[in-house]
Design a protein around this motif. Structure first.
Motif, PDB file in Angstrom:
ATOM      1  N   ILE B  37       0.841  -1.206   0.000  1.00 46.57           N
ATOM      2  CA  ILE B  37       0.000   0.000   0.000  1.00 46.57           C
ATOM      3  C   ILE B  37       0.873   1.253   0.000  1.00 46.57           C
ATOM      4  O   ILE B  37       0.648   2.193  -0.771  1.00 46.57           O
ATOM      5  CB  ILE B  37      -0.963  -0.013   1.207  1.00 46.57           C
ATOM      6  CG1 ILE B  37      -1.974  -1.137   1.014  1.00 46.57           C
ATOM      7  CG2 ILE B  37      -1.670   1.334   1.355  1.00 46.57           C
ATOM      8  CD1 ILE B  37      -3.067  -1.186   2.025  1.00 46.57           C
ATOM      9  N   ASP B  38       1.920   1.237   0.855  1.00 48.49           N
ATOM     10  CA  ASP B  38       2.810   2.397   0.895  1.00 48.49           C
ATOM     11  C   ASP B  38       3.486   2.612  -0.441  1.00 48.49           C
ATOM     12  O   ASP B  38       3.649   3.742  -0.897  1.00 48.49           O
ATOM     13  CB  ASP B  38       3.883   2.203   1.983  1.00 48.49           C
ATOM     14  CG  ASP B  38       3.283   2.300   3.375  1.00 48.49           C
ATOM     15  OD1 ASP B  38       2.276   3.020   3.508  1.00 48.49           O
ATOM     16  OD2 ASP B  38       3.782   1.637   4.287  1.00 48.49           O
ATOM     17  N   ILE B  39       3.890   1.498  -1.084  1.00 46.89           N
ATOM     18  CA  ILE B  39       4.569   1.613  -2.373  1.00 46.89           C
ATOM     19  C   ILE B  39       3.625   2.201  -3.422  1.00 46.89           C
ATOM     20  O   ILE B  39       3.977   3.107  -4.161  1.00 46.89           O
ATOM     21  CB  ILE B  39       5.082   0.235  -2.833  1.00 46.89           C
ATOM     22  CG1 ILE B  39       6.150  -0.252  -1.862  1.00 46.89           C
ATOM     23  CG2 ILE B  39       5.638   0.302  -4.237  1.00 46.89           C
ATOM     24  CD1 ILE B  39       6.466  -1.702  -2.014  1.00 46.89           C
ATOM     25  N   LEU B  40       2.397   1.683  -3.435  1.00 41.47           N
ATOM     26  CA  LEU B  40       1.457   2.129  -4.456  1.00 41.47           C
ATOM     27  C   LEU B  40       0.995   3.562  -4.191  1.00 41.47           C
ATOM     28  O   LEU B  40       0.644   4.282  -5.127  1.00 41.47           O
ATOM     29  CB  LEU B  40       0.243   1.188  -4.516  1.00 41.47           C
ATOM     30  CG  LEU B  40       0.557  -0.182  -5.101  1.00 41.47           C
ATOM     31  CD1 LEU B  40      -0.608  -1.130  -4.896  1.00 41.47           C
ATOM     32  CD2 LEU B  40       0.867  -0.065  -6.589  1.00 41.47           C
ATOM     33  N   LEU B  41       0.986   3.965  -2.917  1.00 46.07           N
ATOM     34  CA  LEU B  41       0.566   5.334  -2.610  1.00 46.07           C
ATOM     35  C   LEU B  41       1.591   6.340  -3.117  1.00 46.07           C
ATOM     36  O   LEU B  41       1.223   7.403  -3.610  1.00 46.07           O
ATOM     37  CB  LEU B  41       0.390   5.499  -1.098  1.00 46.07           C
ATOM     38  CG  LEU B  41      -0.957   5.060  -0.544  1.00 46.07           C
ATOM     39  CD1 LEU B  41      -0.958   5.165   0.960  1.00 46.07           C
ATOM     40  CD2 LEU B  41      -2.081   5.889  -1.138  1.00 46.07           C
ATOM     41  N   GLY B  42       2.882   5.973  -3.005  1.00 43.53           N
ATOM     42  CA  GLY B  42       3.913   6.902  -3.443  1.00 43.53           C
ATOM     43  C   GLY B  42       3.835   8.168  -2.625  1.00 43.53           C
ATOM     44  O   GLY B  42       3.716   8.115  -1.390  1.00 43.53           O
ATOM     45  N   PRO B  43       3.853   9.335  -3.259  1.00 46.39           N
ATOM     46  CA  PRO B  43       3.834  10.595  -2.515  1.00 46.39           C
ATOM     47  C   PRO B  43       2.447  10.974  -1.978  1.00 46.39           C
ATOM     48  O   PRO B  43       2.327  11.916  -1.208  1.00 46.39           O
ATOM     49  CB  PRO B  43       4.315  11.611  -3.554  1.00 46.39           C
ATOM     50  CG  PRO B  43       3.972  11.009  -4.862  1.00 46.39           C
ATOM     51  CD  PRO B  43       3.979   9.537  -4.702  1.00 46.39           C
ATOM     52  N   VAL B  44       1.395  10.229  -2.396  1.00 42.46           N
ATOM     53  CA  VAL B  44       0.033  10.562  -1.950  1.00 42.46           C
ATOM     54  C   VAL B  44      -0.069  10.292  -0.448  1.00 42.46           C
ATOM     55  O   VAL B  44       0.387   9.259   0.020  1.00 42.46           O
ATOM     56  CB  VAL B  44      -0.996   9.700  -2.721  1.00 42.46           C
ATOM     57  CG1 VAL B  44      -2.405  10.003  -2.256  1.00 42.46           C
ATOM     58  CG2 VAL B  44      -0.850   9.919  -4.207  1.00 42.46           C
ATOM     59  N   PRO B  45      -0.670  11.210   0.327  1.00 40.84           N
ATOM     60  CA  PRO B  45      -0.787  10.980   1.768  1.00 40.84           C
ATOM     61  C   PRO B  45      -1.652   9.772   2.080  1.00 40.84           C
ATOM     62  O   PRO B  45      -2.585   9.449   1.334  1.00 40.84           O
ATOM     63  CB  PRO B  45      -1.426  12.272   2.282  1.00 40.84           C
ATOM     64  CG  PRO B  45      -2.038  12.918   1.092  1.00 40.84           C
ATOM     65  CD  PRO B  45      -1.198  12.513  -0.076  1.00 40.84           C
ATOM     66  N   THR B  50      -7.778   6.960   0.661  1.00 49.66           N
ATOM     67  CA  THR B  50      -6.832   6.554  -0.390  1.00 49.66           C
ATOM     68  C   THR B  50      -6.517   5.059  -0.279  1.00 49.66           C
ATOM     69  O   THR B  50      -6.421   4.361  -1.286  1.00 49.66           O
ATOM     70  CB  THR B  50      -5.522   7.362  -0.313  1.00 49.66           C
ATOM     71  OG1 THR B  50      -5.039   7.311   1.020  1.00 49.66           O
ATOM     72  CG2 THR B  50      -5.728   8.794  -0.733  1.00 49.66           C
ATOM     73  N   VAL B  51      -6.399   4.578   0.989  1.00 52.10           N
ATOM     74  CA  VAL B  51      -6.136   3.155   1.180  1.00 52.10           C
ATOM     75  C   VAL B  51      -7.307   2.330   0.661  1.00 52.10           C
ATOM     76  O   VAL B  51      -7.120   1.309  -0.019  1.00 52.10           O
ATOM     77  CB  VAL B  51      -5.854   2.854   2.666  1.00 52.10           C
ATOM     78  CG1 VAL B  51      -5.775   1.355   2.906  1.00 52.10           C
ATOM     79  CG2 VAL B  51      -4.567   3.523   3.100  1.00 52.10           C
TER      80      VAL B  51
END
Lengths: 278, 317
Positions: B37-45, B50-51
């Motif tokens: 999830i963190d990888i796919l979020l990238g710079p998005v908070p 979003t999750v």
């Protein structure tokens, strides 16, 4: 091996020259630290991007670091990765190739299928993918490339072993009841080894090309290290201001790869020719 | 009957390999360190919304084989998700860059085959002469020197010392593109052409020594006919085989060359995504390139079984 020594005297001049070049590189990779004229890491921003001069024989880069010193320092990193790959895949490839060629049958089929599969995978793409997704460092790439290079050795050794197995001496060793392991190691392998050694030179050259390509793309050696591939990329923007900063490391990659290939090709030719006559 | 059987077997082998490759590419996201999830979020908070959006898209709470299935069905419909780096749809970015890479590949392939084969034929027919020596040296050099080294050298010689060609970019219009792609294509062709030259030279040299050729000469068959029917037809098999390998090499080589000449093609996209750890983009480009390599291999296989009936009618292994 005796054949090889006898042949050395009659080797073409170009091969002798290549062997001499390899010796120089070998020396620089071990003793580079003693020969560097300056500290390869010390920056001098007042001297940045200068053309070759008496002080800096190959000029400086954008941070004022001496190109000649960085190039010399980079030899060990250029040689160490490919050397590990060549030696490592030599061992694995020889074991797999001997088993494949000696036993034949189902195990041979299995190993060769695996070789065929690995053969069709473009190495550089795999390296880029793994470096890109896992953020893995340079040494992970080295070990991955070692694994990707083994099919090359395996195929060559298997072919050479297959040729030996049908010869009378192998049958003789079987008749007197030697173990398979002993026949492979003490009788077949010595006849296969020279070709495998020649092949290791080619694996080295290929690994050098792949690893320096990876560093050139910014996915290999960490930024700031004196690595030839990385230097080509870092200094490409200075092609107009100080061409030597890019062209010299590029030329060294080419020179080392060429010398390795030429010597490897020559050993291969010399030994194969001899083998067919006997 | 035998042809259908042959086709079916080659095709099913390709599907099996494609399956393995796609599983490998899919698992990249789980192999990379950190939470997907963190990888796919990238710079998005990271917020519950979003999750939740990501979970809905990738079904990260489901078992792996279901995730794989969803990913594959989306991928087959051309949906690879959004790029982390540019937050644009991945497929759109690839489509934008594809024409440039295709132009580069076709241009380089033409130079490679025409140049490499010509040199190989000339050298093969006149072994031991000066042109043969030139061909052998070029082939050895081309095979051991990396493409980006040749690229940088060409850039220096033909764009800076002699400013005949532009240093970077892809150019406007047909003539402009051709102009910009000439140096990159030449650099690629020098590397890949070496393999063609070496194999063509060896093939012609080997056939020249065959009994049927000597006999044809003795019978007084016209030399043009000997060249076309006796020599070239038999030399075609190794040439076609090596063309497939050369095409695969072009794909890998294009990655390095596009970066050297700052051409915004698929190869450059791959490297940019790798530097940024843009995993959806990497997966898409990798799957695309793998499919290309597989298709090339399959085509080569089929092509030489048509040229040489012995391969088709043999046991095929």
């Amino acid at each position: 091996m005796f054949t090889l020594m006898r042949r050395t005297r009659t080797a073409p001049v170009i091969v002798k020259l290549c062997a001499a070049i390899l010796l120089i590189f070998a020396f620089l990779s071990v003793g580079g630290n003693w020969v560097v004229p300056m500290n390869p890491h010390s920056q001098d921003l007042t001297q940045s991007i200068s053309l070759p001069s008496r002080e800096n024989l190959l000029g400086t880069d954008s941070l004022g670091r001496d190109i000649l010193s960085r190039v010399i320092e980079g030899t060990s990193s250029a040689v160490s990765g490919p050397l590990i790959i060549a030696v490592g895949s030599f061992f694995i490839g020889n074991i797999l190739g001997l088993i494949s060629g000696y036993y034949g049958g189902r195990i041979d089929n299995l190993i060769m299928r695996w070789v065929d599969l690995m053969w069709s995978i473009p190495n550089l793409l795999v390296l880029i993918l793994v470096a890109g997704t896992t953020g893995a460092g340079y040494w992970v790439s080295v070990f991955l490339l070692l694994f990707l290079s083994t099919p090359f050795d395996t195929r060559v050794v298997r072919g050479a072993a297959l040729e030996q197995v049908s010869r009378p001496y192998v049958e003789a060793t079987k008749t007197i009841g030697l173990s398979d392991f002993r026949i492979m190691l003490k009788h077949v392998w010595p006849n296969v080894a020279p070709i495998a050694v020649a092949n290791a030179f080619l694996v080295f050259a290929a690994a050098l090309v792949s690893l320096s390509g990876l560093s050139f793309l910014g996915l290999g050696a960490p930024p700031g290290t004196p690595n030839w591939g990385l230097m080509v990329a870092e200094n490409q923007g200075l092609l107009l201001a100080n061409p030597a900063a890019t062209l010299v490391p590029a030329a060294l990659i080419a020179l080392l790869a060429l010398a390795m290939t030429s010597v490897g090709d020559w050993i291969d030719d010399a030994l194969r020719g001899e083998g067919n006559k006997s | 009957m035998q042809i259908t059987w042959f086709l079916a077997r080659r095709f099913s082998a390709m599907i099996a390999v494609m399956f393995l490759v796609s599983v490998g590419i899919f698992s990249l996201i789980h192999l990379s360190p950190g939470n997907p999830i963190d990888i796919l979020l990238g710079p998005v908070p990271r917020t519950p919304e979003t999750v939740a959006t990501l979970n809905e898209r990738y079904h990260l709470d489901e078992p792996l084989y279901i995730q794989y299935w969803i990913w594959l069905t989306n991928a087959l419909q051309g949906d690879f998700g959004t790029s982390i780096r540019t937050s644009l749809p991945v497929s759109q970015e690839i489509a934008d860059r594809l024409p440039t890479t295709l132009a580069l590949g076709i241009y380089a392939f033409i130079i490679t085959v025409v140049g490499g084969a010509t040199l190989g034929v000339l050298a093969g027919l006149r072994q031991g002469t000066n042109i043969d020596r030139v061909a052998v040296i070029t082939a050895v050099a081309g095979m051991s020197i990396p493409s980006f080294v040749v690229g940088v050298l060409f850039l220096y010689l033909f764009a800076i010392v002699m400013p005949w060609f532009p240093t970077s970019g892809s150019g406007q219009g047909f003539i402009g593109s051709l102009w910009h792609l000439t140096l990159p294509s030449l650099s690629l062709a020098l590397i890949c052409g070496a393999y063609i030259t070496r194999h063509v030279r060896a093939a012609y040299g080997r056939i020249l020594g065959e009994d049927y050729l000597v006999f044809a000469r003795a019978r007084g068959v016209p030399s043009m006919r000997i060249f076309v029917t006796y020599l070239t037809k038999n030399a075609m098999i190794p040439i076609v085989t090596i063309s497939g390998i050369v095409l695969s090499m072009l794909i890998t080589g294009a990655v390095l060359i596009e970066v050297t000449f700052s051409i915004s093609g698929i190869g450059q996209l791959l490297v940019q995504s790798a530097r940024y750890q843009d995993i959806p983009m990497l997966q898409a480009v990798a799957l695309f390139m793998a499919t290309m390599v597989m298709l090339i291999n399959l085509t080569t296989d089929l092509l030489y079984s048509f040229i040489d009936p012995r391969i088709r009618l043999g046991d095929g292994s």
